[in-house]
Every structure is written in C-alpha cells, then in structure tokens.
Enzyme design. Structure first.
Site, short mmCIF file in Angstrom:
data_model
loop_
_atom_site.label_atom_id
_atom_site.label_comp_id
_atom_site.label_asym_id
_atom_site.label_seq_id
_atom_site.Cartn_x
_atom_site.Cartn_y
_atom_site.Cartn_z
CE LYS A 171 -4.04 -2.15 1.99
NZ LYS A 171 -4.98 -2.27 3.09
CG ASP B 39 -7.90 -0.07 3.77
OD1 ASP B 39 -8.66 -0.85 3.17
OD2 ASP B 39 -6.66 -0.20 3.75
P1 NAP Z 1 1.45 -4.12 6.94
O1 NAP Z 1 1.53 -2.78 6.29
O2 NAP Z 1 2.40 -5.18 6.55
O3 NAP Z 1 1.57 -3.85 8.54
C1 NAP Z 1 1.61 -4.93 9.41
C2 NAP Z 1 1.42 -4.43 10.84
O4 NAP Z 1 1.29 -5.58 11.71
C3 NAP Z 1 2.60 -3.62 11.39
O5 NAP Z 1 2.11 -2.67 12.30
C4 NAP Z 1 3.43 -4.70 12.11
O6 NAP Z 1 4.24 -4.18 13.14
C5 NAP Z 1 2.31 -5.53 12.71
N1 NAP Z 1 2.69 -6.90 13.04
C6 NAP Z 1 2.97 -7.90 12.18
N2 NAP Z 1 3.22 -9.05 12.86
C7 NAP Z 1 3.10 -8.75 14.18
C8 NAP Z 1 3.22 -9.51 15.38
N3 NAP Z 1 3.55 -10.80 15.37
N4 NAP Z 1 2.99 -8.89 16.57
C9 NAP Z 1 2.67 -7.57 16.60
N5 NAP Z 1 2.54 -6.80 15.48
C10 NAP Z 1 2.75 -7.39 14.30
O7 NAP Z 1 -0.01 -4.77 6.76
P2 NAP Z 1 -1.39 -4.00 6.58
O8 NAP Z 1 -1.64 -3.71 5.14
O9 NAP Z 1 -1.41 -2.87 7.54
O10 NAP Z 1 -2.46 -5.11 7.00
C11 NAP Z 1 -2.64 -5.49 8.36
C12 NAP Z 1 -3.82 -6.45 8.50
O11 NAP Z 1 -5.06 -5.80 8.19
C13 NAP Z 1 -3.75 -7.66 7.57
O12 NAP Z 1 -4.16 -8.78 8.31
C14 NAP Z 1 -4.78 -7.35 6.50
O13 NAP Z 1 -5.31 -8.50 5.90
C15 NAP Z 1 -5.82 -6.61 7.31
N6 NAP Z 1 -6.69 -5.71 6.50
C16 NAP Z 1 -8.02 -5.97 6.44
C17 NAP Z 1 -8.84 -5.13 5.72
C18 NAP Z 1 -10.31 -5.40 5.65
O14 NAP Z 1 -10.96 -4.83 4.79
N7 NAP Z 1 -10.88 -6.18 6.55
C19 NAP Z 1 -8.32 -4.01 5.03
C20 NAP Z 1 -6.95 -3.78 5.14
C21 NAP Z 1 -6.13 -4.64 5.87
P3 NAP Z 1 5.74 -3.64 12.83
O15 NAP Z 1 5.57 -2.26 12.27
O16 NAP Z 1 6.39 -3.68 14.15
O17 NAP Z 1 6.33 -4.61 11.83
#
Ligand code: NAP
Length: 262
Positions: free
Chosen positions: A66, A100
């Site tokens: 993103k 989002d």
């Molecule tokens: P991203 O940009 O890769 O960010 C991942 C986030 O999760 C970061 O804050 C990361 O922390 C944290 N993280 C990852 N593993 C972790 C762990 N084991 N313990 C604690 N924190 C952890 O991903 P994203 O695009 O933000 O997406 C995040 C989630 O939202 C995904 O599961 C995605 O499928 C979901 N989502 C759902 C929707 C929906 O419409 N329902 C829409 C968008 C996203 P660090 O910064 O410390 O690495």
C-alpha cells in the site's frame, strides 16, 4: 470486452474480493472482470505496469504494497495523502485513493451501529494508517496507536493531531470504547499483549482479519467485550473502490449477508 480490475498483493490467493466485486457488478449491471494478481515482493511497480499495458483499468492493493502504491501515483485523494497508503488505483489517470478508513467507519456506524470516542489502534502499517483519519473524522476524541516497532507508531501519530503513540509494553490499563487490531499478527494466529483491563463490557474489539476467531478476538471475548471481525470493512472498502472506478455505489448489506451465510 469487459473492463478489467484486480487485487494485487502478496499473498492474494484466498481473497474474497473477486467474489464481492462480481456481486456488485451483477447487482448494478456493470460489465467488468475482477481477478487476482500476485506480485513478487521486489516487483510491484513492474507488475502494475504489465496489468495496465494489458488493458487493466484499476487495481485494489493489499499488503505489503500500500505504501509503495502511494509512491507510484501521480495524484492522490486527500484521505490517501493523509494515510500515505493507497489501496485503490485508477490506472488510466495514475490516481490513488484509500478506502480502508471509510470502509471501517461505515461498518462500525451502518452495520454494527457502534458509536465510539476512545480508540486503541493496534498496528501502524498500511491498514492502520488508512483508518486513523477516518476514525478522527467519525468523532473519535482519543486515538492511541500502539505498535511493535514504536518508532513507526510515533511517525504515524505525528501526522495526525489528536493521536498518541506507544509500544505494547507501555499500554495504559484504562478501558477503550473501541480496540482495532490492524496488525497482521492474526494472519499467523499470534496473540497481542493487550491487557484484559483495556476491555470493558461495552468495548468493541474489532479485528481487521476475517473468517475465523483470532487470538485477539478470543482474548476480548474472555474479557467480556463485544467482538467483530473485519468482513464488514472488507465489503465496505470494496464498495467505495467500486464507486471510485465506476461512479456507482453498490448496496453492501445483501453482499455481507451472503458472505456471512445468512
Ligand atoms: P502491513 O503494512 O504489513 O503492517 C503490518 C502491521 O502488523 C505492522 O504494524 C506490524 O508491526 C504488525 N505486526 C505484524 N506481525 C506482528 C506480530 N507478530 N505482533 C505484533 N505486530 C505485528 O499490513 P497492513 O496492510 O497494515 O495489514 C494489516 C492487517 O489488516 C492484515 O491482516 C490485513 O489483511 C488486514 N486488513 C483488512 C482489511 C479489511 O478490509 N478487513 C483491510 C486492510 C487490511 P511492525 O511495524 O512492528 O512490523
């Protein structure tokens, strides 16, 4: 030939977006195809370009691209600029948007009928950055952003006046109206170190992941909180993307009901 759209990310295989957009297209009489494109981690821009030159009209973008999508755009909406993350690309114009935040807020207000003031947002990645502005606009008076990498949460909080940042080890013990899990920890079935005291009986614990009870939702239930997965957000953000591309707003309730099997 139908107009072509797709979800681009890594991984994308289990996404429900093609089914959702096919339902929207059928219900609104729009002729379009919506597929899945898995981009290599080091090949996002090249994959977008191939899709565009092959006639593709638009892309939804999911993790981990993103922020890269934001940098690729020639023009972005105000909400994408605030988020510095893009989940909707209009390929003919190079325009980027982020749906989002409005997706989450519509799910909270229209589907779950849940008013809130204090919010604990877990995560500071693309999804978290996409929802902070919309939560504030929807009336949140306090948004605390907690992230494993604290510096990342601090960087996001700096961009949004009225928010604060912390790490999991310094989470306050007070209760919040709404706790949103915007981390990808749920994808690996990992729990987050949120204290039971952060939940009260009226807290809504919202996990952006969907399709199963995550460790976060299970912990919230044990603490007596109300819970929701992110399926409603998925449908609402998809509807807003559909509107950006086609200028037509599909009804979301029937699609969400079908997905929930009710
Ligand atoms: P991203 O940009 O890769 O960010 C991942 C986030 O999760 C970061 O804050 C990361 O922390 C944290 N993280 C990852 N593993 C972790 C762990 N084991 N313990 C604690 N924190 C952890 O991903 P994203 O695009 O933000 O997406 C995040 C989630 O939202 C995904 O599961 C995605 O499928 C979901 N989502 C759902 C929707 C929906 O419409 N329902 C829409 C968008 C996203 P660090 O910064 O410390 O690495």
């Amino acid at each position: 030939m139908s107009d072509r759209y797709a979800l681009i990310g890594n991984p994308v295989a289990h996404s429900k977006s093609p089914w959702i957009h096919a339902e929207f297209a059928r219900a609104t009489g729009q002729e379009l195809e919506y597929g899945l494109v898995e981009a290599p981690l080091d090949g996002f821009a090249a994959t977008v370009e191939r899709f565009r030159t092959g006639g593709g009209k638009g892309l939804n973008v999911t993790l981990p691209f993103k922020q890269e999508a934001f940098r690729l755009c020639t023009r972005v909406s105000e909400r994408a600029r605030q988020a510095q993350a893009v989940n909707t690309l209009v390929l003919e114009t190079g325009f980027g948007d982020n749906t989002d935040g409005i997706g989450l807020v519509r799910d909270l207000s229209q589907n779950l009928d849940y008013p809130f003031r204090s919010v604990l947002l877990l995560g500071a990645g693309g999804a978290a950055q996409g929802v902070v502005g919309a939560l504030l606009e929807a009336g949140a008076t306090k948004v605390l952003i907690a992230n494993r990498t604290v510096a990342r949460a601090e960087e996001v909080a700096k961009r949004f006046p009225g928010t604060a940042a912390c790490g999991y080890e310094s989470l306050p013990t007070q209760a919040f109206d709404l706790i949103v899990n915007a981390t990808s920890a749920s994808l690996a079935d990992e729990a987050l170190p949120v204290a039971q005291s952060a939940f009260h009986k009226k807290t809504l614990a919202y996990d952006m992941a969907y399709g199963r009870e995550t460790p976060f939702l299970a912990a919230a239930k044990r603490a007596g909180a109300r819970t929701s997965d992110g399926l409603g957000m998925l449908v609402e953000q998809a509807a807003e993307s559909f509107f950006v591309w086609r200028g037509v707003r599909p009804e979301t309730r029937p699609v969400l009901a079908k997905l929930r099997g009710s």
